[in-house]
Design a protein around this motif. Structure first.
Motif, PDB file in Angstrom:
ATOM      1  N   LYS A  34       0.871  -1.160   0.168  1.00  0.00           N
ATOM      2  CA  LYS A  34       0.063   0.088  -0.052  1.00  0.00           C
ATOM      3  C   LYS A  34       0.996   1.218  -0.036  1.00  0.00           C
ATOM      4  O   LYS A  34       1.915   1.362   0.741  1.00  0.00           O
ATOM      5  CB  LYS A  34      -0.976  -0.097   1.188  1.00  0.00           C
ATOM      6  N   THR A  44       4.080   6.164   5.048  1.00  0.00           N
ATOM      7  CA  THR A  44       3.979   6.263   6.310  1.00  0.00           C
ATOM      8  C   THR A  44       5.082   5.920   7.383  1.00  0.00           C
ATOM      9  O   THR A  44       5.720   6.364   8.020  1.00  0.00           O
ATOM     10  CB  THR A  44       2.756   5.722   6.988  1.00  0.00           C
ATOM     11  N   GLN A  45       5.544   4.618   6.607  1.00  0.00           N
ATOM     12  CA  GLN A  45       6.869   3.947   7.069  1.00  0.00           C
ATOM     13  C   GLN A  45       8.002   4.847   6.724  1.00  0.00           C
ATOM     14  O   GLN A  45       9.094   4.967   7.903  1.00  0.00           O
ATOM     15  CB  GLN A  45       6.964   2.641   6.605  1.00  0.00           C
ATOM     16  N   SER A  69       0.272   4.190   1.072  1.00  0.00           N
ATOM     17  CA  SER A  69       0.093   5.001   2.296  1.00  0.00           C
ATOM     18  C   SER A  69       0.987   4.407   3.260  1.00  0.00           C
ATOM     19  O   SER A  69       1.363   4.865   4.261  1.00  0.00           O
ATOM     20  CB  SER A  69      -1.451   4.854   2.534  1.00  0.00           C
ATOM     21  N   GLU A  70       0.801   3.053   3.335  1.00  0.00           N
ATOM     22  CA  GLU A  70       1.857   2.262   4.292  1.00  0.00           C
ATOM     23  C   GLU A  70       3.324   2.668   3.972  1.00  0.00           C
ATOM     24  O   GLU A  70       3.921   2.836   5.064  1.00  0.00           O
ATOM     25  CB  GLU A  70       1.432   0.715   4.270  1.00  0.00           C
TER      26      GLU A  70
END
Length: 313
Positions: A86, A92-93, A88-89
């Motif tokens: 993903k 974010t990471q 977004s993941e």
């Protein structure tokens, strides 16, 4: 202040829409086919057609954009073409790594730039002023990635005081985090501190010529009190606005510095996405970066203009 921030956030909406349209349009016009990059030359026509259908590449470009925008409004920026992660993941990471580098670089630029600018303004034409001017000129002229290579060669490879590559999260080891982020933050922050020092010097020289500063000195106030309580307050007003732009530059420069020191932040993620032509990842990174920069500028650059008059002593 709150009203101004709300206005900036509302103005962010049409900008984000325009950025989403441009990023989606540009990535859709890439000459190569993502399916060729995914399957390679060994993929059959049936596999290629199935992959295109699975990725939605057979849909009309407007339909693809509307579907993507609808998902983005719900927090889903899509899925990578190559590893099914993903977007977004992934962002974010990697985002905390880039943000920590940007924040530490901003602190270095403030710690170095503001005192240097004040010292130069208080001693115009002196050796201190000339050294500060030369240092600021060199700081802005030297590319931060080249300066980072010099720092890595001297302090990491030769002296072995700091690691040459890699990044340690602060929650794993605060000391190793500090060691891993020092060289890239110094390489990034010193170039910005040069611009900040020039701005502080210019603002301080102008403020020190103001009538209220002369009046404060005529009242017998100490030079330290006049500078800190009266002159510095007004001199930092334009500096706050400049700092908001410098943070944007720091954030962009962090993406490059990450490559020099092999830091797995948004920079490496973005470059990998561009090399692979990972369209969803490129679109997601651009959208998040623009939103973060504009939102950060709304919060940092809201300082009011005008001169703060001293109260009667």
């Amino acid at each position: 202040m709150s009203r101004l921030i709300i206005q900036r956030l509302l103005a962010l909406l049409p900008l984000m829409f325009l950025v989403s349209v441009l990023s989606f349009s540009f990535t859709s016009m890439l000459p190569s086919d993502p399916v060729d990059l995914i399957l390679g030359e060994e993929g059959s026509m049936e596999q290629r057609e199935q992959m295109r259908e699975q990725l939605g590449l057979n849909d009309f470009v407007v339909t693809r954009y509307v579907n993507w925008l609808g998902s983005a409004l719900q927090g889903d920026l899509g899925t990578s073409f190559f590893n099914s992660v993903k977007v977004s993941e992934a962002v974010t990471q990697r985002l905390p790594v880039t943000l920590s580098l940007t924040i530490v670089s901003a602190l270095i630029s403030i710690i170095v730039g503001i005192p240097a600018g004040i010292a130069a303004a208080l001693n115009p034409g002196s050796l201190i002023d000339r050294l500060a001017t030369v240092g600021a000129t060199l700081g802005q002229a030297i590319p931060n990635f080249w300066f980072g290579i010099l720092l890595a060669a001297g302090f990491a490879v030769t002296l072995r005081w700091f690691p040459a590559t890699g990044f340690t999260p602060i929650n794993v080891s605060p000391w190793e985090w500090l060691r891993s982020i020092t060289l890239p933050a110094v390489a990034l922050g010193l170039s910005t501190s040069a611009a900040l020092a020039r701005q502080v010097r210019s603002a301080m020289v102008g403020v020190l010529q103001m009538d209220y500063v002369r009046a404060a000195r005529a009242q017998g106030l100490s030079s330290r009190r006049v500078i800190i309580r009266h002159a510095l307050k007004n001199a930092l007003i334009p500096v706050v606005s400049v700092l908001s732009f410098q943070i944007t530059i720091l954030l962009g420069g962090a993406l490059i510095i990450e490559q020099v020191f092999a830091i797995n932040g948004l920079g490496s993620l973005a470059i990998t996405a561009v090399r692979q032509q990972d369209i969803p990842m490129i679109q997601g990174i651009v959208l998040v970066m623009v939103g973060f920069v504009e939102n950060g500028g709304a919060k940092v650059g809201h300082g009011s203009g005008g001169i703060i008059r001293p109260r009667a002593e």
